[in-house]
Design an enzyme around this catalytic site. Structure first.
Site, mmCIF file in Angstrom:
data_model
loop_
_atom_site.group_PDB
_atom_site.id
_atom_site.type_symbol
_atom_site.label_atom_id
_atom_site.label_comp_id
_atom_site.label_asym_id
_atom_site.label_seq_id
_atom_site.Cartn_x
_atom_site.Cartn_y
_atom_site.Cartn_z
ATOM 1 N N ASP A 282 0.863 -1.179 0.000
ATOM 2 C CA ASP A 282 0.000 0.000 0.000
ATOM 3 C C ASP A 282 0.903 1.233 0.000
ATOM 4 O O ASP A 282 1.740 1.380 0.893
ATOM 5 C CB ASP A 282 -0.863 -0.053 1.262
ATOM 6 C CG ASP A 282 -1.848 1.092 1.355
ATOM 7 O OD1 ASP A 282 -1.637 2.149 0.712
ATOM 8 O OD2 ASP A 282 -2.832 0.939 2.103
ATOM 9 N N ILE A 283 0.719 2.105 -0.954
ATOM 10 C CA ILE A 283 1.575 3.294 -1.080
ATOM 11 C C ILE A 283 1.526 4.147 0.195
ATOM 12 O O ILE A 283 2.532 4.758 0.566
ATOM 13 C CB ILE A 283 1.178 4.129 -2.335
ATOM 14 C CG1 ILE A 283 2.213 5.204 -2.642
ATOM 15 C CG2 ILE A 283 -0.197 4.732 -2.210
ATOM 16 C CD1 ILE A 283 3.471 4.721 -3.249
ATOM 17 N N GLY B 61 -9.027 5.541 -5.710
ATOM 18 C CA GLY B 61 -7.767 4.795 -5.829
ATOM 19 C C GLY B 61 -6.680 5.330 -4.913
ATOM 20 O O GLY B 61 -6.921 5.606 -3.729
ATOM 21 N N VAL B 62 -5.483 5.480 -5.467
ATOM 22 C CA VAL B 62 -4.328 5.963 -4.714
ATOM 23 C C VAL B 62 -4.631 7.342 -4.107
ATOM 24 O O VAL B 62 -4.332 7.615 -2.946
ATOM 25 C CB VAL B 62 -3.104 6.066 -5.659
ATOM 26 C CG1 VAL B 62 -1.968 6.832 -5.009
ATOM 27 C CG2 VAL B 62 -2.638 4.668 -6.068
ATOM 28 N N ASP B 63 -5.218 8.196 -4.917
ATOM 29 C CA ASP B 63 -5.525 9.569 -4.501
ATOM 30 C C ASP B 63 -6.408 9.572 -3.249
ATOM 31 O O ASP B 63 -6.120 10.264 -2.259
ATOM 32 C CB ASP B 63 -6.253 10.242 -5.679
ATOM 33 C CG ASP B 63 -6.164 11.747 -5.647
ATOM 34 O OD1 ASP B 63 -5.420 12.291 -4.803
ATOM 35 O OD2 ASP B 63 -6.833 12.388 -6.482
ATOM 36 N N SER C 9 -1.439 5.793 -13.598
ATOM 37 C CA SER C 9 -2.329 5.659 -14.777
ATOM 38 C C SER C 9 -2.850 4.245 -15.033
ATOM 39 O O SER C 9 -3.682 4.071 -15.933
ATOM 40 C CB SER C 9 -1.671 6.173 -16.072
ATOM 41 O OG SER C 9 -1.679 7.574 -16.134
ATOM 42 N N THR C 10 -2.371 3.246 -14.281
ATOM 43 C CA THR C 10 -2.796 1.878 -14.622
ATOM 44 C C THR C 10 -4.109 1.461 -13.963
ATOM 45 O O THR C 10 -4.557 0.332 -14.129
ATOM 46 C CB THR C 10 -1.715 0.835 -14.240
ATOM 47 O OG1 THR C 10 -1.554 0.845 -12.813
ATOM 48 C CG2 THR C 10 -0.397 1.138 -14.926
ATOM 49 N N GLY C 11 -4.729 2.393 -13.209
ATOM 50 C CA GLY C 11 -6.019 2.083 -12.589
ATOM 51 C C GLY C 11 -7.142 2.673 -13.419
ATOM 52 O O GLY C 11 -7.341 2.308 -14.583
ATOM 53 N N VAL C 12 -7.834 3.626 -12.830
ATOM 54 C CA VAL C 12 -8.987 4.259 -13.488
ATOM 55 C C VAL C 12 -8.597 4.883 -14.830
ATOM 56 O O VAL C 12 -9.416 4.920 -15.759
ATOM 57 C CB VAL C 12 -9.572 5.339 -12.541
ATOM 58 C CG1 VAL C 12 -10.636 6.162 -13.239
ATOM 59 C CG2 VAL C 12 -10.159 4.694 -11.311
HETATM 60 P P1 ADP Z 1 -4.858 6.358 -12.074
HETATM 61 O O1 ADP Z 1 -6.084 7.231 -12.001
HETATM 62 O O2 ADP Z 1 -3.581 7.161 -12.327
HETATM 63 O O3 ADP Z 1 -5.028 5.199 -12.996
HETATM 64 P P2 ADP Z 1 -5.427 4.748 -9.669
HETATM 65 O O4 ADP Z 1 -5.321 5.249 -8.275
HETATM 66 O O5 ADP Z 1 -6.789 4.461 -10.205
HETATM 67 O O6 ADP Z 1 -4.643 5.839 -10.571
HETATM 68 O O7 ADP Z 1 -4.536 3.440 -9.835
HETATM 69 C C1 ADP Z 1 -3.152 3.409 -10.091
HETATM 70 C C2 ADP Z 1 -2.592 2.054 -9.662
HETATM 71 O O8 ADP Z 1 -2.433 2.042 -8.247
HETATM 72 C C3 ADP Z 1 -3.475 0.859 -9.999
HETATM 73 O O9 ADP Z 1 -2.635 -0.185 -10.453
HETATM 74 C C4 ADP Z 1 -4.120 0.508 -8.653
HETATM 75 O O10 ADP Z 1 -4.386 -0.882 -8.543
HETATM 76 C C5 ADP Z 1 -3.027 0.876 -7.693
HETATM 77 N N1 ADP Z 1 -3.474 1.237 -6.318
HETATM 78 C C6 ADP Z 1 -4.700 1.605 -5.893
HETATM 79 N N2 ADP Z 1 -4.674 1.893 -4.573
HETATM 80 C C7 ADP Z 1 -3.385 1.716 -4.158
HETATM 81 C C8 ADP Z 1 -2.691 1.834 -2.914
HETATM 82 N N3 ADP Z 1 -3.332 2.218 -1.790
HETATM 83 N N4 ADP Z 1 -1.358 1.566 -2.884
HETATM 84 C C9 ADP Z 1 -0.701 1.183 -3.997
HETATM 85 N N5 ADP Z 1 -1.275 1.046 -5.204
HETATM 86 C C10 ADP Z 1 -2.607 1.295 -5.280
#
Ligand code: ADP
Length: 187
Positions: free
Chosen positions: A22-23, A44-46, A135-138
């Protein structure tokens, strides 16, 4: 035959390592947020970074929007704020490209995210930085393609001569890390 240990790195003379996790839990000088251009939080991460880091991060993001980026932070750019209650000292917020929305400039923009984030870390005398897979999520960037652009950008930046000694790539799932391991260009 290589063992899985050798395949997992570290890479680039030990300066790049990969972890599953987890970041928000990374104890490094700076963690990178996969932000959106509003800088006002998202999913997501944000969402995780703002939730754990607390209000101080959002306050600084609002001030940056007001004073420097009233139209929002463009894709590929990065800014730095406090890390609030997170274990890291700072958060770099960067806006990844939305896949398919940038006239085939996605790889260039994703590379810019990594390089501008690394540059900000160095300018602020940071020695260690952790990235999620921007960028690999949403935002829909295919993870295999992202691995190529990401690894090339990091490799190019680290070759420019700087004191960064740890670039940690944090993958949410083991399967995400495995895709990266199959496609990266580190040598
Ligand atoms: P983006 O909008 O740039 O695609 P996201 O937050 O949707 O960003 O996802 C980016 C990547 O981070 C994805 O591979 C997602 O699975 C991963 N991710 C989501 N939450 C976390 C977290 N808490 N820690 C690490 N990686 C995460």
């Amino acid at each position: 035959m290589q063992t899985s240990k050798a395949l997992d790195g570290p890479f680039l003379n030990g300066r790049v390592c990969l972890v599953v996790g987890d970041i928000t839990k990374q104890t490094v000088d700076v963690i990178v947020n996969a932000a959106n251009s509003t800088l006002l939080g998202g999913g997501g991460v944000d969402g995780a970074i703002h939730r754990v880091g607390g209000a101080a991060i959002l306050e600084e993001c609002c001030e940056i929007r007001r004073s420097r980026y009233p139209q929002g932070l463009p894709s590929g750019e990065a800014v730095i704020t406090t890390a609030g209650n997170l274990p890291a000292r700072f958060v770099v917020h960067t806006v990844g490209p939305i896949y398919g929305r940038h006239d085939e400039r996605e790889a260039e923009l994703l590379a810019a995210c990594y390089k501008n984030s690394l540059r900000l870390a160095v300018q602020n005398s940071m020695l260690s930085i952790a990235f999620p897979a921007i960028s690999t999520g949403v935002y829909g960037y295919p993870p295999a393609e992202a691995a190529v652009a990401t690894s090339q950008a990091i490799m190019e930046f680290l070759a420019t001569g700087n004191l960064l000694n740890e670039v940690r790539l944090v993958f949410f799932k083991q399967s995400d890390m495995n895709v990266f391991l199959r496609h990266h260009k580190f040598r």
